[in-house]
Design an enzyme around this catalytic site. Structure first.
Site, PDB file in Angstrom:
ATOM      1  N   GLY A  13       0.779  -1.233   0.000  1.00 17.67           N
ATOM      2  CA  GLY A  13       0.000   0.000   0.000  1.00 17.67           C
ATOM      3  C   GLY A  13       0.806   1.276   0.000  1.00 17.67           C
ATOM      4  N   ILE A  92      -4.546 -11.092 -12.815  1.00 18.06           N
ATOM      5  CA  ILE A  92      -4.792 -10.612 -14.174  1.00 18.06           C
ATOM      6  C   ILE A  92      -6.291 -10.343 -14.326  1.00 18.06           C
ATOM      7  CG2 ILE A  92      -4.615 -11.191 -16.613  1.00 18.06           C
ATOM      8  CD1 ILE A  92      -2.170 -12.949 -15.778  1.00 18.06           C
ATOM      9  N   HIS A 109       4.016  -0.451 -13.113  1.00 19.85           N
ATOM     10  CA  HIS A 109       4.861  -1.644 -13.210  1.00 19.85           C
ATOM     11  C   HIS A 109       6.308  -1.218 -12.977  1.00 19.85           C
ATOM     12  CE1 HIS A 109       6.103  -5.643 -14.421  1.00 19.85           C
ATOM     13  NE2 HIS A 109       7.013  -5.087 -15.200  1.00 19.85           N
TER      14      HIS A 109
HETATM   15  N1  LIG Z   1      -5.681  -7.531 -17.870  1.00 24.61           N
HETATM   16  C1  LIG Z   1      -4.653  -7.075 -17.125  1.00 24.61           C
HETATM   17  N2  LIG Z   1      -4.623  -7.347 -15.800  1.00 24.61           N
HETATM   18  C2  LIG Z   1      -3.581  -6.871 -15.034  1.00 24.61           C
HETATM   19  C3  LIG Z   1      -2.534  -6.130 -15.622  1.00 24.61           C
HETATM   20  C4  LIG Z   1      -2.601  -5.863 -17.024  1.00 24.61           C
HETATM   21  O1  LIG Z   1      -1.713  -5.179 -17.596  1.00 24.61           O
HETATM   22  N3  LIG Z   1      -3.665  -6.346 -17.727  1.00 24.61           N
HETATM   23  N4  LIG Z   1      -1.438  -5.714 -14.829  1.00 24.61           N
HETATM   24  C5  LIG Z   1      -1.271  -6.520 -13.633  1.00 24.61           C
HETATM   25  C6  LIG Z   1      -0.193  -6.173 -12.690  1.00 24.61           C
HETATM   26  N5  LIG Z   1       0.932  -7.065 -12.951  1.00 24.61           N
HETATM   27  C7  LIG Z   1       2.109  -6.417 -13.231  1.00 24.61           C
HETATM   28  O2  LIG Z   1       2.185  -5.162 -13.180  1.00 24.61           O
HETATM   29  C8  LIG Z   1       0.824  -8.482 -12.918  1.00 24.61           C
HETATM   30  C9  LIG Z   1       0.107  -9.101 -11.886  1.00 24.61           C
HETATM   31  C10 LIG Z   1       0.006 -10.503 -11.878  1.00 24.61           C
HETATM   32  C11 LIG Z   1       0.610 -11.285 -12.853  1.00 24.61           C
HETATM   33  C12 LIG Z   1       0.453 -12.774 -12.822  1.00 24.61           C
HETATM   34  O3  LIG Z   1       1.103 -13.512 -13.565  1.00 24.61           O
HETATM   35  N6  LIG Z   1      -0.447 -13.234 -11.927  1.00 24.61           N
HETATM   36  C13 LIG Z   1      -0.774 -14.703 -11.847  1.00 24.61           C
HETATM   37  C14 LIG Z   1      -0.777 -15.156 -10.407  1.00 24.61           C
HETATM   38  C15 LIG Z   1       0.489 -14.662  -9.728  1.00 24.61           C
HETATM   39  C16 LIG Z   1       0.528 -15.203  -8.316  1.00 24.61           C
HETATM   40  O4  LIG Z   1      -0.571 -15.401  -7.745  1.00 24.61           O
HETATM   41  O5  LIG Z   1       1.640 -15.419  -7.805  1.00 24.61           O
HETATM   42  C17 LIG Z   1      -2.191 -14.929 -12.354  1.00 24.61           C
HETATM   43  O6  LIG Z   1      -3.069 -14.047 -12.100  1.00 24.61           O
HETATM   44  O7  LIG Z   1      -2.359 -15.989 -12.964  1.00 24.61           O
HETATM   45  C18 LIG Z   1       1.342 -10.659 -13.854  1.00 24.61           C
HETATM   46  C19 LIG Z   1       1.446  -9.260 -13.889  1.00 24.61           C
HETATM   47  C20 LIG Z   1      -2.575  -6.537 -12.859  1.00 24.61           C
HETATM   48  N7  LIG Z   1      -3.566  -7.143 -13.695  1.00 24.61           N
HETATM   49  N1  LIG Z   2       3.659  -6.617 -11.755  1.00 21.84           N
HETATM   50  C1  LIG Z   2       3.048  -5.833 -10.719  1.00 21.84           C
HETATM   51  C2  LIG Z   2       4.078  -5.270  -9.784  1.00 21.84           C
HETATM   52  O1  LIG Z   2       5.165  -5.813  -9.622  1.00 21.84           O
HETATM   53  N2  LIG Z   2       3.698  -4.167  -9.116  1.00 21.84           N
HETATM   54  C3  LIG Z   2       4.546  -3.560  -8.127  1.00 21.84           C
HETATM   55  O2  LIG Z   2       4.107  -3.948  -6.823  1.00 21.84           O
HETATM   56  C4  LIG Z   2       4.534  -2.930  -5.907  1.00 21.84           C
HETATM   57  C5  LIG Z   2       3.365  -2.599  -5.024  1.00 21.84           C
HETATM   58  O3  LIG Z   2       3.809  -1.855  -3.942  1.00 21.84           O
HETATM   59  P1  LIG Z   2       2.738  -1.100  -2.979  1.00 21.84           P
HETATM   60  O4  LIG Z   2       1.662  -2.092  -2.649  1.00 21.84           O
HETATM   61  O5  LIG Z   2       3.573  -0.716  -1.769  1.00 21.84           O
HETATM   62  O6  LIG Z   2       2.198   0.065  -3.742  1.00 21.84           O
HETATM   63  C6  LIG Z   2       4.970  -1.716  -6.742  1.00 21.84           C
HETATM   64  O7  LIG Z   2       6.388  -1.636  -6.774  1.00 21.84           O
HETATM   65  C7  LIG Z   2       4.461  -2.046  -8.128  1.00 21.84           C
HETATM   66  O8  LIG Z   2       5.255  -1.511  -9.168  1.00 21.84           O
END
Ligand SMILES: Nc1nc2c(c(=O)[nH]1)N[C@@H](CN(C=O)c1ccc(C(=O)N[C@@H](CCC(=O)O)C(=O)O)cc1)CN2
Ligand SMILES: NCC(=O)N[C@@H]1O[C@H](COP(=O)([O-])[O-])[C@@H](O)[C@H]1O
Length: 205
Positions: A13, A92, A109
């Site tokens: 957060g 996702i 990200h």
């Molecule tokens: N439709 C979209 N959903 C999300 C996006 C996006 O661009 N399009 N960004 C993500 C945030 N993210 C990186 O910034 C990210 C979060 C999660 C995953 C992932 O592979 N999650 C897996 C489970 C992971 C775990 O539980 O350890 C999954 O959901 O199968 C990749 C990138 C937020 N959502």
């Molecule tokens: N792929 C998604 C990812 O890696 N997101 C990253 O999770 C952290 C959340 O921190 P926060 O909860 O302290 O804001 C942030 O560094 C953000 O870029």
């Protein structure tokens, strides 16, 4: 009309904390209407409650992706959210959710996309040996870490960096970059032309 932000988080957060601080200091013309998390102990829920902001743990147990995202959408609509802001949200989002909030769902990200998408971007940057990485604020689309880019900030990678030192430097950059990106998005209402987020015109005074 003040922009109402809905935050969805899985994490500590700290980005939320800095968004709240930017709003309180007048640097971000918005209000956080609701904070949602998929983890009951998410720091974002504690920070929201401490700031008097509505916060809810939305339990994913036993729900499919589409049903879970529909629950999130119900909370957001009930709070009258204009802009959905992801902060460390680790699921996702389904195409249905993306379509419902298209053009107004934003994520941060910890890398300069399209480099190092997905999980643990810090380690990916260290393993690749890049000299510069950074953070990206982007619109969310049906793919992961693929949506049009709103704002990016570069961060130096030092030879003696560890995962933790690089992560700390990137996250410090995020705490400035995310409120600034949200301010630009809200005040200048950019157009999205293909992959490009086009602000046009001059900086808003
Ligand atoms: N439709 C979209 N959903 C999300 C996006 C996006 O661009 N399009 N960004 C993500 C945030 N993210 C990186 O910034 C990210 C979060 C999660 C995953 C992932 O592979 N999650 C897996 C489970 C992971 C775990 O539980 O350890 C999954 O959901 O199968 C990749 C990138 C937020 N959502
Ligand atoms: N792929 C998604 C990812 O890696 N997101 C990253 O999770 C952290 C959340 O921190 P926060 O909860 O302290 O804001 C942030 O560094 C953000 O870029």
């Amino acid at each position: 009309m003040t922009t109402r932000i809905g935050v969805i988080s899985s994490g500590r957060g700290e980005n939320l904390r800095h968004i709240i601080e930017a709003i309180s200091s007048g640097r971000l013309p918005a209000e956080v209407a609701v904070v949602l998390a998929d983890q009951p102990e998410a720091g974002a829920l504690r920070i929201a409650r401490g700031a008097g902001i509505e916060a809810a743990f939305v339990d994913p147990t036993g729900l499919g992706r589409a049903e879970y995202d529909a629950r999130l959408a119900e909370h957001l609509d009930r709070a009258g959210v204009d802009l959905v802001v992801l902060t460390g949200y680790m699921r996702i989002l389904t195409p249905e959710f993306v379509r419902r909030f298209r053009g107004r769902t934003i994520n941060i990200h910890p890398a300069l996309l399209p480099s190092f998408p997905g999980l643990d971007a810090f380690q990916q940057a260290l393993d690749y040996g890049v000299k510069v990485t950074g953070t990206t604020v982007h619109l969310v689309d049906e793919e992961v870490d693929h949506g049009p880019i709103i704002h990016q900030v570069a961060v130096e990678v030092r030879e003696d960096d560890t995962h933790e030192s690089l992560k700390a430097r990137i996250q410090e950059a995020e705490y400035r970059a995310y409120p600034e990106a949200l301010r630009l998005f809200i005040e200048r209402r950019p157009k999205v032309l293909g992959r490009k987020v086009v602000f046009g015109g001059k900086e808003v005074e």
